[in-house]
Design an enzyme around this catalytic site. Structure first.
Site, mmCIF file in Angstrom:
data_model
loop_
_atom_site.group_PDB
_atom_site.id
_atom_site.type_symbol
_atom_site.label_atom_id
_atom_site.label_comp_id
_atom_site.label_asym_id
_atom_site.label_seq_id
_atom_site.Cartn_x
_atom_site.Cartn_y
_atom_site.Cartn_z
ATOM 1 N N LYS A 69 4.760 -5.784 17.301
ATOM 2 C CA LYS A 69 4.098 -6.891 17.992
ATOM 3 C C LYS A 69 5.142 -7.888 18.461
ATOM 4 C CE LYS A 69 0.214 -10.116 17.210
ATOM 5 N NZ LYS A 69 -0.811 -10.523 16.215
ATOM 6 N N GLU A 76 -5.353 -3.242 14.275
ATOM 7 C CA GLU A 76 -4.128 -3.895 13.822
ATOM 8 C C GLU A 76 -4.153 -4.069 12.298
ATOM 9 O OE1 GLU A 76 -1.917 -8.257 14.578
ATOM 10 O OE2 GLU A 76 -3.969 -7.920 15.254
ATOM 11 N N CYS A 116 -2.585 -6.780 19.610
ATOM 12 C CA CYS A 116 -3.387 -8.013 19.654
ATOM 13 C C CYS A 116 -2.885 -9.022 20.692
ATOM 14 C CB CYS A 116 -3.466 -8.627 18.267
ATOM 15 S SG CYS A 116 -4.917 -9.726 18.070
#
Length: 570
Positions: free
Chosen positions: A112, A41, A148
């Site tokens: 995300k 990430e 994540c």
């Protein structure tokens, strides 16, 4: 399909340096016949970039580097993390995205969706959340790509809030045949176990293989352990990358059978690591990267008192930087025991580090003489005690300034929690190396070092065995002011990390008066911690950026109104 999970070590803001390590990883993967390379990430800018993202010029440069990386990709697919621009005109300026590139072109980007705003995380402060969930076709295979927190969903170590959207589940429902997660997930002493358990749970529930790659290295307070994993659809861990190392794992994914097979030799032990060993490795990596990335100094200095805290810091510094880059100073006073000097000398010899001795008695006597007109007739108390600590702090900072060294702070979490430390004295330093280790963990790590790591007595047993003392007055012992560390640390962990209330802690069998005293000491000493050096985070709740407790406030003591006011000791 040959897949590589490469855990890289970026530096926040070093866009050219980060690009270089990405391009090197791409070239190596291409040479090794990898079909799909997965990187962490925000590898382009490093994580967490914080308020750098508020600078338009920084964002624009990130976009430019991202495009350069895309154009460098040949006949393999690369997934890597970067910021991407929000063109909608509303909301935050950018997304935290996973970029999918092949043959010099961007073939997909995934934003995300779950943006944490707890502990050390501030993603929603900077990023617009993703709201679309579609599998990405890579060589004819639909992959569900997550970033994540998207894979953690509601299975974090501490659940501060509950998400209603499960990105991996939605992607599975839409036909994904495997889940990919690109992460920058900081290490804690319990994370290797909780992370693996979380991934295993999701792989089983989704009935899909899961490929997880995590950042490695350290950026200020946060240490990243890598610990990238490949799991099959049953939740079995097939391959696991070595922790705290820039490395990779290679696996072969058979699409038709959904099988996952380890193909490289870089996989580490699949077992859960020893927490003490993991924290030691994390502290070594944390110090190395703090020094290298910040360019703060080439060498470090620390005060060596003959106690376990400074002994452990000296060992970590030696292992991280080499003995030639560590200077220790012992600074005895009239209240110092003989062992404070002799044990320090023995430790320094065992480690091969330089040790200097400077007595603080002349300095302390001079202070007393100058203050005598004001202090005359008053009893010796904390003022005189702290003068000694501040004398030592001044000497260490003078050495650091003169030679361009960085001073390492040697305070532990137990003492910092209850304010058993001196502002501008033993709290001085550029980095709190063991500030997130309880005293009992310090002892455990010292014993582990002798018994397991060195397999001989490097830290003198006398240092481990002696009763803790600040040695600021005759016959002083920590137990004069504090409960035994076994009790204190247990209570502190319940209060700080598990966030239990006073009543919940008491119900675990502790004395009510003792709990009131400990909790009050924690609450009234926030002003000290606010001025402390940054410390390396090892627990689920460390002092620093992840614990935002107001100094000026009226809540402190509301649960403990029977307590009389306590004067703050600076």
């Amino acid at each position: 399909m040959n897949i590589r999970l490469a855990q890289l070590n970026p530096t926040i803001g070093d866009l050219s340096g980060n690009k270089a390590i990405v391009l090197e990883a791409i070239a190596s993967a291409s040479e090794d016949g990898i079909n799909l390379l997965i990187l962490p990430e925000l590898i382009v800018c490093g994580y967490p970039p914080m308020d750098l993202l508020e600078k338009e010029v920084f964002r624009e440069m990130c976009y430019g580097v991202t495009q350069e990386i895309i154009e460098s990709v040949g006949n393999l697919t690369v997934i890597f993390g970067s910021i991407t621009e929000n063109h909608s005109g509303v909301g935050r300026t950018c997304y935290n995205s996973a970029i999918v590139a092949k043959n010099g072109l961007e073939i997909a980007r995934v934003h995300k969706a779950l943006l944490p705003t707890y502990d050390v995380f501030d993603d929603l402060r900077y990023f617009e959340p993703g709201t679309e969930f579609e599998p990405v076709m890579i060589d004819g295979v639909p992959f569900g790509i997550t970033v994540c927190e998207d894979i953690w969903f509601n299975d974090n170590e501490i659940n501060y809030h509950t998400y209603s959207v499960n990105p991996a589940e939605i992607l599975t429902q839409k036909g994904a045949q495997a889940i990919i997660n690109v992460s920058a997930s900081p290490f804690t002493k319990t994370k290797p176990v909780s992370r693996a358990g979380m991934l295993q749970k999701h792989a089983r529930e989704l009935n899909l293989p899961l490929f997880y790659v995590n950042q490695v290295g350290a950026n200020t307070e946060l240490v990243f352990d890598g610990d990238s994993l490949a799991l099959d659809q049953s939740g079995k861990i097939i391959s696991r990358a070595k922790r705290f190392a820039e490395t990779y794992i290679d696996i072969q994914y058979e699409i038709d059978s959904q099988s996952v097979v380890q193909t490289g030799s870089t996989s580490s032990s699949l077992d859960a690591p020893n927490p003490i060993e993991s924290m030691f490795n994390g502290l070594v990596k944390g110090l190395q990267d703090y020094i290298i990335k910040s360019k703060a100094a080439a060498k470090v200095v620390l005060g060596l008192s003959g106690g376990v805290d400074s002994a452990l810091v000296a060992v970590i510094a030696k292992e991280a930087l080499g003995p030639k880059n560590v200077l220790a100073v012992t600074m005895p006073s009239e209240f110092s025991s003989e062992g404070s000097v002799t044990d320090s000398k023995k430790l320094a010899t065992n480690l091969g580090i330089e040790l200097q001795e400077i007595s603080i008695k002349p300095i302390f006597d001079s202070y007393l003489a100058q203050l005598n007109p004001i202090f005359e007739g008053m009893d010796f108390n904390v003022a005189e005690e702290n003068l000694q600590s501040r004398s030592r702090g001044d000497l260490l900072m003078a050495i650091a300034n003169k030679f361009g060294f960085m001073l390492l702070n040697t305070g532990n979490k137990s003492e910092t929690a209850v304010g058993y430390c001196t502002l501008y004295g033993d709290m001085a330093g550029g980095l709190g190396l063991i500030s997130d280790l309880y005293k009992t963990e310090v002892y455990a790590m010292c014993c582990w070092l002798n018994e397991q790591y060195y397999q001989k007595e490097i830290i003198p047993q006398a240092i481990i065995d002696k009763e803790p003392s600040a040695e600021l007055r005759p016959d002083q012992k920590d137990s004069d002011s504090l409960p035994d560390y076994g009790t204190l640390d247990t209570v502190l962990e319940y209060y700080l990390e598990h966030q239990l209330s006073r009543e919940e802690i008491i119900r675990k069998g502790f004395d009510e008066e003792l709990i009131d005293r400990i909790l009050r000491l924690v609450d009234i000493n926030e002003h000290k911690r606010y001025q402390a050096a940054p410390g390396l985070k090892m627990s689920a709740k460390a002092f620093g950026a992840g614990r935002r407790w107001p100094i000026v406030q009226g809540w402190t003591g509301q649960e403990r109104k029977s307590q009389k006011p306590v004067a703050r000791k600076q």
